[in-house]
Motif scaffolding. Sequence first.
Motif, short mmCIF file in Angstrom:
data_model
loop_
_atom_site.label_atom_id
_atom_site.label_comp_id
_atom_site.label_asym_id
_atom_site.label_seq_id
_atom_site.Cartn_x
_atom_site.Cartn_y
_atom_site.Cartn_z
N PRO A 121 0.84 -1.20 0.00
CA PRO A 121 0.00 0.00 0.00
C PRO A 121 0.88 1.25 0.00
O PRO A 121 1.87 1.33 0.74
N SER A 122 0.50 2.23 -0.80
CA SER A 122 1.31 3.43 -0.96
C SER A 122 1.16 4.42 0.19
O SER A 122 2.00 5.30 0.37
N GLY A 123 0.09 4.29 0.97
CA GLY A 123 -0.30 5.37 1.85
C GLY A 123 -1.06 6.41 1.05
O GLY A 123 -1.12 6.35 -0.18
N THR A 124 -1.66 7.37 1.74
CA THR A 124 -2.48 8.39 1.09
C THR A 124 -1.76 9.72 1.08
O THR A 124 -1.22 10.15 2.11
N ALA A 125 -1.72 10.38 -0.06
CA ALA A 125 -1.04 11.67 -0.19
C ALA A 125 -1.98 12.69 -0.84
O ALA A 125 -2.79 12.35 -1.70
N SER A 126 -1.85 13.94 -0.43
CA SER A 126 -2.61 15.03 -1.01
C SER A 126 -1.90 15.53 -2.26
O SER A 126 -0.68 15.75 -2.27
N LEU A 127 -2.67 15.76 -3.32
CA LEU A 127 -2.14 16.33 -4.57
C LEU A 127 -2.65 17.74 -4.83
O LEU A 127 -2.45 18.30 -5.90
N LYS A 128 -3.29 18.33 -3.83
CA LYS A 128 -3.92 19.64 -3.99
C LYS A 128 -2.95 20.70 -4.49
O LYS A 128 -3.27 21.50 -5.37
N SER A 129 -1.73 20.73 -3.95
CA SER A 129 -0.78 21.79 -4.27
C SER A 129 -0.25 21.70 -5.69
O SER A 129 0.39 22.64 -6.18
N TYR A 130 -0.51 20.59 -6.38
CA TYR A 130 -0.01 20.40 -7.74
C TYR A 130 -1.06 20.68 -8.81
O TYR A 130 -0.77 20.65 -10.00
N ALA A 131 -2.29 20.95 -8.38
CA ALA A 131 -3.38 21.21 -9.33
C ALA A 131 -3.36 22.65 -9.79
O ALA A 131 -2.73 23.52 -9.17
N GLY A 132 -4.08 22.92 -10.88
CA GLY A 132 -4.19 24.28 -11.38
C GLY A 132 -4.90 25.17 -10.37
O GLY A 132 -5.58 24.70 -9.45
N SER A 133 -4.75 26.49 -10.53
CA SER A 133 -5.33 27.43 -9.58
C SER A 133 -6.69 27.91 -10.08
O SER A 133 -7.11 27.63 -11.20
N GLY A 134 -7.37 28.66 -9.23
CA GLY A 134 -8.69 29.20 -9.59
C GLY A 134 -9.69 28.09 -9.81
O GLY A 134 -9.59 27.00 -9.24
N ASP A 135 -10.69 28.38 -10.66
CA ASP A 135 -11.70 27.36 -10.95
C ASP A 135 -11.12 26.21 -11.75
O ASP A 135 -11.66 25.10 -11.75
N ASP A 136 -10.01 26.48 -12.47
CA ASP A 136 -9.40 25.46 -13.31
C ASP A 136 -8.42 24.63 -12.49
O ASP A 136 -7.20 24.71 -12.66
N GLY A 137 -8.94 23.81 -11.58
CA GLY A 137 -8.09 22.97 -10.74
C GLY A 137 -7.72 21.68 -11.42
O GLY A 137 -7.93 20.59 -10.88
N LEU A 138 -7.15 21.77 -12.61
CA LEU A 138 -6.91 20.58 -13.43
C LEU A 138 -5.65 19.86 -12.98
O LEU A 138 -4.64 20.49 -12.66
N ILE A 139 -5.70 18.53 -13.01
CA ILE A 139 -4.52 17.72 -12.70
C ILE A 139 -4.60 16.40 -13.45
O ILE A 139 -5.69 15.81 -13.60
N TYR A 140 -3.46 15.97 -13.98
CA TYR A 140 -3.30 14.66 -14.61
C TYR A 140 -2.33 13.85 -13.76
O TYR A 140 -1.38 14.40 -13.18
N VAL A 141 -2.54 12.54 -13.72
CA VAL A 141 -1.67 11.62 -12.98
C VAL A 141 -1.06 10.65 -13.97
O VAL A 141 -1.73 10.21 -14.92
#
Length: 282
Positions: A121-141
């Motif tokens: 198991p990887s554990g759980t991590a937050s990816l919030k700080s890597y997403a786009g800003s404003g309404d465009d909170g886009l992120i690819y993994v």
Amino acid sequence: AVTACTNEAPDAGLSISLGSEVCKAGEPVTFRIDGEADNIIFYSGEPGHEYSLRNRQFADNDMTMDFVSYTDQSAGVVNNMQVLVSADFSGVYTPEEVSSATWTDVTGLFTLPDKTGQNTPSGTASLKSYAGSGDDGLIYVAFRYKDIDGEGVRNRWVVRSMSLVKVSPEGGRSEIADIKTAGWQNVVVSGTAKWTLPGSQLLASGNASTGDKEFWAVSAGFNIHTSEPSSGVILKNIATDVEEFSYTYEVPGVYEAVFASSSVWYNSENSSTATVKLTVIE
């Protein structure tokens, strides 16, 4: 003589009463409803059912990721699989577009196998700080497998399962995608090998190096800032009547239950809210 009659919409005001403002989790609480409103909607105050958030479309959400990985086919673990994220990938799944995007290596946020032959198991991590800003909170993994020519047999890597979860500012959680639904696409940067895509897992086969190999499994894009408006329960419309309503809170806490009422006629309309504060105990 002419007599004119005007029928106006009923007063939408409600009076809500209950036996006690303290109730036990898992046991029904009964609200007594007095009033003439034509329409009543109940908002429990729980996450996802809050009256104040009924029109919210965007929020400062978090997104967490966790997965289970496995490796074998080598004497030891070779760390040639990485986890990366991007907020500016174009969504065009070609080597050129992947290379031109900004990717951040977040492998260090997770636990990968330190020996072969074990699901980790990887554990759980937050990816919030890597997403786009404003309404465009886009992120690819993405999962990237890289094999350098002449360095011998590399590990086979398997991602058994994965979960991406959106977390609202209030703590409400909803799964965005899992290993089967993340929209993976293969992007081969060098060589001819590629990920075996779901099915139920991602798989990159290790083998003797006969040339450099680099191939990516890239997810669909997720806008983590979109927000589902809070919803309520329709208790009454103009064709029905209700005098009391029972509801069960399963989780202890303090809740602000709101009864939103309205009367809308062709010649007039009015609306109102009635709020009850409840403490739910174990």
